[in-house]
Design a protein around this motif. Structure first.
Motif, PDB file in Angstrom:
ATOM      1  N   GLU A   1     -16.301  -1.197  -3.697  1.00  0.00           N
ATOM      2  CA  GLU A   1     -16.166   0.077  -4.404  1.00  0.00           C
ATOM      3  C   GLU A   1     -17.499   0.550  -4.980  1.00  0.00           C
TER       4      GLU A   1
ATOM      5  N   GLY B   1      -0.166   4.954   0.316  1.00  0.00           N
ATOM      6  CA  GLY B   1      -1.220   5.935   0.486  1.00  0.00           C
ATOM      7  C   GLY B   1      -2.526   5.385  -0.031  1.00  0.00           C
ATOM      8  N   SER B   2      -3.152   6.095  -0.961  1.00  0.00           N
ATOM      9  CA  SER B   2      -4.408   5.630  -1.547  1.00  0.00           C
ATOM     10  C   SER B   2      -4.189   4.740  -2.758  1.00  0.00           C
ATOM     11  N   ASP B   3      -2.931   4.507  -3.122  1.00  0.00           N
ATOM     12  CA  ASP B   3      -2.599   3.721  -4.308  1.00  0.00           C
ATOM     13  C   ASP B   3      -1.775   2.503  -3.892  1.00  0.00           C
TER      14      ASP B   3
ATOM     15  N   GLU C   1      -6.808  -4.772  -3.452  1.00  0.00           N
ATOM     16  CA  GLU C   1      -7.908  -4.208  -2.668  1.00  0.00           C
ATOM     17  C   GLU C   1      -8.693  -5.330  -1.988  1.00  0.00           C
TER      18      GLU C   1
ATOM     19  N   ARG D   1       0.837  -1.188   0.000  1.00  0.00           N
ATOM     20  CA  ARG D   1       0.000   0.000   0.000  1.00  0.00           C
ATOM     21  C   ARG D   1       0.878   1.246   0.000  1.00  0.00           C
TER      22      ARG D   1
END
Length: 249
Positions: A112, A25-27, A238, A23
């Motif tokens: 999502e 951050g958000s990516d 994810e 991981r």
């Protein structure tokens, strides 16, 4: 990029490839991506890391995962298997043979989409087209040879035929041998995927369609008319990240 020392690594062992990610951050950052014959390189890479944090693992090749455990006995592997999927999350006759990666990509897409019906195309060495419903229940789907396997089979068994370009002719039917092969290989693959999507659409209301895997971009180019087609490169990561949460429900 320097990851937090205690951040877990995520390892997906597929039918053909080893893929390690972290991981960011958000990516996500892909740390290693190679075929099974590069397993020794991956072992060396992991052995060289001072970080001894946990490695979250999903594998469809137990021989590969067992070798990793044996060579890296000091590492904390947490391997998730299909047997860890809660029974209320499955509508599948043979859960013991279900590749966990199929469930994981559907789980990530379902989360999502805000828990809508989802269809997930995972276009890798094998191509799967699976369904997860609004309750987060995996309903199964299809497994067929991936596009590269189909093409390599043509080359191996029909070597006298020309190689098909990465396109589908505008004109139907094919008017040359190359066009006929394009329709038979690329067009046939696309029509199969589209046909499975339509069958799902007849079963559930307003599904959101996701696509991932090595041939995803190529298939997206062929399916440009699919307004709801969502490309997500990192669905497997994810799903692995979210999986621990659902098994603790």
């Amino acid at each position: 990029m320097k990851t937090n020392k205690m951040n877990p690594l995520y390892l997906d062992i597929g039918n053909s490839f080893l893929k390690l990610a972290a991981r960011n951050g958000s990516d996500w950052q892909i740390l290693f991506d190679g075929k099974h014959d590069r397993i020794d390189e991956m072992i060396s890479y992991l052995a060289s890391k001072g970080d001894k944090g946990k490695i979250i693992l999903s594998s469809v090749r137990q021989d590969i995962s067992e070798k990793l455990r044996a060579e890296l006995s000091d590492r904390n592997f947490i391997e998730y298997r299909s047997s860890h999927i809660p029974s209320n999350r499955l509508d599948y006759k043979t859960p013991q043979t279900l590749g966990l990666d199929r469930f994981l990509v559907c789980l990530a897409a379902w989360i999502e989409s805000d828990e809508r019906n989802v269809i997930v195309i995972d276009a890798g060495s094998a191509c799967t087209v699976d369904l997860m419903t609004t309750k987060g229940v995996f309903r199964g789907g299809i497994i067929m040879p991936g596009l590269q396997i189909i093409k390599s089979s043509m080359r191996d068994h029909l070597p006298e035929l020309p190689k098909a370009p990465e396109s589908i002719p505008e004109e139907w039917p094919g008017k040359s041998t190359v066009e006929c092969i394009e329709w038979g290989v690329n067009g046939g693959f696309l029509l199969a995927v589209q046909g499975f999507i339509e069958r799902y659409r007849s079963m559930v209301e307003d599904p959101v369609i996701y696509i991932t895997g090595g041939n995803a971009v190529q298939i997206m180019n062929w399916m440009s008319e699919e307004a709801s087609l969502n490309y997500r490169k990192y669905l497997i990561w994810e799903g692995l990240e979210q999986f621990e949460k659902i098994i603790r429900e």
